[in-house]
Design an enzyme around this catalytic site. Structure first.
Site, PDB file in Angstrom:
ATOM      1  N   TYR A 141       0.823  -1.212   0.000  1.00  0.00           N
ATOM      2  CA  TYR A 141       0.000   0.000   0.000  1.00  0.00           C
ATOM      3  C   TYR A 141       0.857   1.262   0.000  1.00  0.00           C
ATOM      4  O   TYR A 141       0.392   2.335  -0.390  1.00  0.00           O
ATOM      5  CB  TYR A 141      -0.938   0.035   1.220  1.00  0.00           C
ATOM      6  CG  TYR A 141      -2.049  -1.008   1.201  1.00  0.00           C
ATOM      7  CD1 TYR A 141      -2.150  -1.938   0.170  1.00  0.00           C
ATOM      8  CD2 TYR A 141      -3.001  -1.059   2.202  1.00  0.00           C
ATOM      9  CE1 TYR A 141      -3.150  -2.892   0.158  1.00  0.00           C
ATOM     10  CE2 TYR A 141      -4.019  -2.009   2.193  1.00  0.00           C
ATOM     11  CZ  TYR A 141      -4.078  -2.933   1.170  1.00  0.00           C
ATOM     12  OH  TYR A 141      -5.080  -3.872   1.156  1.00  0.00           O
ATOM     13  N   ASP A 243      -5.489  -6.659   5.888  1.00  0.00           N
ATOM     14  CA  ASP A 243      -6.673  -5.947   5.414  1.00  0.00           C
ATOM     15  C   ASP A 243      -7.741  -6.953   4.978  1.00  0.00           C
ATOM     16  O   ASP A 243      -8.915  -6.878   5.363  1.00  0.00           O
ATOM     17  CB  ASP A 243      -6.247  -5.057   4.225  1.00  0.00           C
ATOM     18  CG  ASP A 243      -7.298  -4.036   3.847  1.00  0.00           C
ATOM     19  OD1 ASP A 243      -8.317  -3.932   4.555  1.00  0.00           O
ATOM     20  OD2 ASP A 243      -7.104  -3.338   2.834  1.00  0.00           O
ATOM     21  N   ASP A 247     -11.415  -8.630   7.271  1.00  0.00           N
ATOM     22  CA  ASP A 247     -12.802  -8.574   6.777  1.00  0.00           C
ATOM     23  C   ASP A 247     -13.408  -9.976   6.842  1.00  0.00           C
ATOM     24  O   ASP A 247     -14.573 -10.150   7.219  1.00  0.00           O
ATOM     25  CB  ASP A 247     -12.858  -8.063   5.329  1.00  0.00           C
ATOM     26  CG  ASP A 247     -13.098  -6.560   5.253  1.00  0.00           C
ATOM     27  OD1 ASP A 247     -12.661  -5.844   6.180  1.00  0.00           O
ATOM     28  OD2 ASP A 247     -13.717  -6.093   4.278  1.00  0.00           O
TER      29      ASP A 247
END
Ligand code: NAD
Length: 356
Positions: A141, A243, A247
């Site tokens: 990222y 990340d 979820d």
């Protein structure tokens, strides 16, 4: 005590859930006679519209002079076109980097009253209590990016020092819990993962010998997380894997809307936010689940303000609200009545009790 809290509500459901987080934070502070100064600051897409950038200088300044940051969520289709010059997400990444919050803690606990809210079988998820420690300021990222009409590239890099410091956070956490750590990588393919595994092994052997370490490839971890979630205690992984896996892990708890997070650096100042995004599909309807934001406020009290008893009172009030059936639309079965964002917040507020 007195503390200054920067409130960055952001976009979509961000302001809706943060309002409840702030109401609960303020109520607990009042209950324990603390004085909180709340400073709302522009952030994300809303700040692009009002000030021309997602993290305006005034916001950064306000955040730097605060003891902690309570954040909502950012993003939305109006700022996401493939040719968008300014993106809300860029503001979030920069905020994390500017504050040096390299460790993102994401606890996942399955509330007994919500066993039926998960799509997974009750006997698989009952008793799950794990914490993800996600590296937050490195990896793909933050690497160099390139795109032209024929190709695109995102670079992923990690230094040994970046890996060491996040593994130490995870090791300390595991030591204070059930003394098990799962480190997740893709060392059969990626060089960054090979370094990750080597450094993790070394740090754990030298500094946390009493913690049982297992290494998992990220694809297998995705499977084990829903096959045997109770076996996990602390899990540590790099930015993008964390990340995605968190979820997935939110489905153990029943909904993305339930999960809080704390992003911590070297000092006490941290960023506290629910793990979900701005949910444009439900924004503006007053139906979003605010528990992730409220539980983030509890983490803020624990980690940045050192107020453990206060955090526990707030977490207990959330558990009691859920036990009493205060469920938002994402937590009810089809056809069952749901409470609004405000009603869920109220259900927590009305159950705040000082310890005996
Ligand atoms: P999302 O997390 O916003 O939503 C995914 C799904 O979960 C949606 O169906 C949404 O309605 C539901 N959901 C999320 N939070 C909920 C809540 N509190 N209560 C009830 N339901 C909830 O992810 P997305 O739709 O992929 O992304 C939307 C936008 O959010 C994008 O612009 C993305 O970049 C941004 N985003 C921001 C953050 C952040 O601010 N930290 C994190 C993830 C995504």
């Amino acid at each position: 005590m007195r503390a200054r809290i920067a409130v960055l509500a952001g976009d979509g459901i961000g302001p809706e859930v943060t309002e409840e987080g702030v109401r609960c934070l303020t109520a607990v502070a009042t209950l324990f006679q603390h004085e909180l100064e709340l400073c709302p600051l522009a952030f994300g897409g809303a700040a692009i519209d009002s000030e021309g950038e997602p993290l305006p200088a005034t916001t950064l300044q306000g955040v730097r002079s605060a003891d902690a940051v309570l954040l909502g969520a950012i993003g939305g289709p109006q700022w996401s076109g493939s040719d968008a010059r300014l993106r809300p997400e860029a503001g979030l990444l920069r905020l994390r980097r500017e504050l040096g919050t390299f460790a993102n803690l994401r606890p996942v606990r399955v509330h007994p009253q919500l066993l039926d809210a998960s799509t997974l079988k009750a006997e698989v998820i009952s008793g799950v209590d794990l914490v993800f420690v996600r590296e937050l300021t490195g990896g793909i990222y933050f690497g160099e990016k390139h795109r032209d009409s024929a190709s695109a590239r995102d670079e992923c890099s990690y230094s040994a020092a970046e890996i060491e410091r996040i593994v130490r956070v995870a090791g300390q956490l595991a030591r204070s819990r059930r003394r098990r750590l799962a480190s997740i990588d893709k060392s059969n393919v990626l060089e960054t993962s090979r370094l990750w595994r080597e450094v993790t092994q070394r740090v754990m052997e030298r500094e946390f010998a009493e913690v049982r370490l297992e290494h998992l490839l990220v694809d297998a971890a995705a499977m084990h997380l829903i096959r045997r979630p109770r076996d996990f205690d602390v899990l540590v992984t790099e930015n993008m894997f964390g990340d995605i896996l968190t979820d997935e892990a939110s489905m153990l708890a029943g909904s993305l809307g339930l999960l809080p997070s704390a992003s911590l650096g070297e000092g006490r100042r941290g960023i506290y936010e629910p793990i979900h995004g701005s949910a444009p599909d439900i924004a503006g309807r007053g139906i979003a689940n605010p528990y992730g934001s409220i539980l983030s406020a509890a983490l803020l009290m624990r980690h940045s303000l050192g107020l453990e008893a206060e955090a526990a009172v707030l977490e207990q009030a959330v558990a009691d609200a859920l036990t009493a059936g205060a469920r938002t639309a994402d937590l009810v079965r089809p056809g069952e009545p749901a409470c609004s964002t405000r009603e869920a917040g109220q259900a927590v507020l009305s159950r705040l009790r000082p310890p005996e």
